[in-house]
Design an enzyme around this catalytic site. Sequence first.
Site, PDB file in Angstrom:
ATOM      1  CG  ASP A  10       4.423  -4.704  -3.144  1.00  0.00           C
ATOM      2  OD1 ASP A  10       4.748  -4.363  -1.990  1.00  0.00           O
ATOM      3  OD2 ASP A  10       3.649  -4.036  -3.843  1.00  0.00           O
ATOM      4  CE  LYS A  33       4.428   0.454  -0.391  1.00  0.00           C
ATOM      5  NZ  LYS A  33       4.083  -0.681   0.482  1.00  0.00           N
ATOM      6  CG  ASP A  60       4.217   0.417   4.253  1.00  0.00           C
ATOM      7  OD1 ASP A  60       3.787   0.855   5.330  1.00  0.00           O
ATOM      8  OD2 ASP A  60       3.466   0.046   3.319  1.00  0.00           O
ATOM      9  CE  LYS A  62       0.184  -0.481   5.700  1.00  0.00           C
ATOM     10  NZ  LYS A  62       1.121  -0.853   4.634  1.00  0.00           N
ATOM     11  CG  ASP A  65       3.334  -4.097  20.332  1.00  0.00           C
ATOM     12  OD1 ASP A  65       2.854  -4.093  21.488  1.00  0.00           O
ATOM     13  OD2 ASP A  65       3.853  -5.100  19.826  1.00  0.00           O
ATOM     14  CB  ILE A  66       2.313  -1.335  24.461  1.00  0.00           C
ATOM     15  CG1 ILE A  66       3.645  -2.092  24.496  1.00  0.00           C
ATOM     16  CG2 ILE A  66       1.130  -2.251  24.755  1.00  0.00           C
ATOM     17  CD1 ILE A  66       4.011  -2.584  25.890  1.00  0.00           C
ATOM     18  N   PRO A  67       2.992   1.645  23.451  1.00  0.00           N
ATOM     19  CG  PRO A  67       1.973   3.586  24.270  1.00  0.00           C
ATOM     20  CD  PRO A  67       1.840   2.082  24.257  1.00  0.00           C
ATOM     21  CB  THR A  69       6.605  -2.498  21.942  1.00  0.00           C
ATOM     22  OG1 THR A  69       6.495  -3.146  23.205  1.00  0.00           O
ATOM     23  CG2 THR A  69       7.112  -3.474  20.915  1.00  0.00           C
ATOM     24  CB  THR A 123      -7.787   0.883   1.020  1.00  0.00           C
ATOM     25  OG1 THR A 123      -6.541   0.229   0.876  1.00  0.00           O
ATOM     26  CG2 THR A 123      -7.578   2.375   0.978  1.00  0.00           C
ATOM     27  N   GLY A 214       3.294   0.556  -7.784  1.00  0.00           N
ATOM     28  CA  GLY A 214       3.944  -0.751  -7.853  1.00  0.00           C
ATOM     29  C   GLY A 214       3.931  -1.332  -9.249  1.00  0.00           C
ATOM     30  NE  ARG A 215      -0.176  -4.776  -8.467  1.00  0.00           N
ATOM     31  CZ  ARG A 215      -1.388  -5.082  -8.007  1.00  0.00           C
ATOM     32  NH1 ARG A 215      -1.919  -6.255  -8.282  1.00  0.00           N
ATOM     33  NH2 ARG A 215      -2.049  -4.218  -7.248  1.00  0.00           N
TER      34      ARG A 215
HETATM   35  O1  C5P Z   1       1.045  -2.509  -7.553  1.00  0.00           O
HETATM   36  P1  C5P Z   1       0.333  -1.368  -6.898  1.00  0.00           P
HETATM   37  O2  C5P Z   1       0.602  -0.027  -7.543  1.00  0.00           O
HETATM   38  O3  C5P Z   1      -1.148  -1.618  -6.696  1.00  0.00           O
HETATM   39  O4  C5P Z   1       1.005  -1.296  -5.448  1.00  0.00           O
HETATM   40  C1  C5P Z   1       0.643  -0.333  -4.505  1.00  0.00           C
HETATM   41  C2  C5P Z   1       1.433  -0.482  -3.253  1.00  0.00           C
HETATM   42  O5  C5P Z   1       0.829   0.330  -2.255  1.00  0.00           O
HETATM   43  C3  C5P Z   1       1.480  -1.881  -2.683  1.00  0.00           C
HETATM   44  O6  C5P Z   1       2.736  -2.021  -1.991  1.00  0.00           O
HETATM   45  C4  C5P Z   1       0.337  -1.900  -1.689  1.00  0.00           C
HETATM   46  O7  C5P Z   1       0.522  -2.813  -0.652  1.00  0.00           O
HETATM   47  C5  C5P Z   1       0.378  -0.467  -1.172  1.00  0.00           C
HETATM   48  N1  C5P Z   1      -0.872   0.040  -0.612  1.00  0.00           N
HETATM   49  C6  C5P Z   1      -2.056   0.116  -1.335  1.00  0.00           C
HETATM   50  N2  C5P Z   1      -3.183   0.622  -0.758  1.00  0.00           N
HETATM   51  C7  C5P Z   1      -3.136   1.055   0.500  1.00  0.00           C
HETATM   52  C8  C5P Z   1      -1.964   1.002   1.239  1.00  0.00           C
HETATM   53  C9  C5P Z   1      -0.830   0.477   0.635  1.00  0.00           C
HETATM   54  O8  C5P Z   1      -2.096  -0.262  -2.489  1.00  0.00           O
HETATM   55  N3  C5P Z   1      -4.214   1.568   1.035  1.00  0.00           N
END
Ligand code: C5P
Length: 235
Positions: A10, A33, A60, A62, A65-67, A69, A123, A214-215
């Site tokens: 990220d 990712k 990623d 996401k 849009d319309i099909p 596009t 989420t 991620g982190r």
């Molecule tokens: O740092 P962390 O492990 O929380 O990062 C999780 C990654 O997954 C981030 O890129 C976040 O945007 C993504 N993500 C998420 N929950 C979701 C969908 C995507 O944490 N429901």
Amino acid sequence: MEHPVIVALDVNNQTSLEKILSKLGKPEDTFIKIGMELFYSTGRETVEKLVQEGYKIFLDLKLHDIPNTVYQAAKTIATLGVTYTTVHALGGSQMIKAAKDGLVAGSATNHPVPKLLAVTELTSISDYGLQLEQNCRLSMTEQVISLAKLAQENGADGVICSPLEVEKLRENISGDFLYVTPGIRPQENAHDDQSRTATPLQARKYGSSAIVVGRPITLASDPQAAYNAIKEDFN
Ligand code: C5P
């Protein structure tokens, strides 16, 4: 078969990207990712370069849009050589199908077609948002299952979901389907801003096909060691 552990990068610029990649092992052992923030700032050249270096990539973006596009966008994404990409299931059956058709049309002959993953309800959407903003009469769980079924029926290869949703989804969805789960924390008590988390081992027990982390990796004092430890736990 190894179950992928995907590192969420990220970041929004080349310098930060290179800094974190230099701390993560060999490209061929690394699945990353890339999200909107990096893609919108550094463009497709970054993705092409990383694919060429040997990284496996989950792009990623996401799409929603319309099909037509989405078909054109997916066709372009397929030329990048990424492994996974995403659409919003809320875009509907025709849009999901268009995304899949675009990925197939844009993939070179004899090259694997990128796997299409559907986002069900984000989420960040609360029960309040689902009922009073989206005017949805289903519970959150029913809605997530319903959207996952819609995605599968229209060609998606899997969904992005919480590790805590996988068991319920697997009970309701048959066949080969991928469950890719963020919200992973190596220690049970560490959350950052994630609220419903699972450890890599718990995610595996619930049935996650791949996890996104991620982190806990990117901010670790030794990211490569953290990545390897999580891969070991998950597999
Ligand atoms: O740092 P962390 O492990 O929380 O990062 C999780 C990654 O997954 C981030 O890129 C976040 O945007 C993504 N993500 C998420 N929950 C979701 C969908 C995507 O944490 N429901």
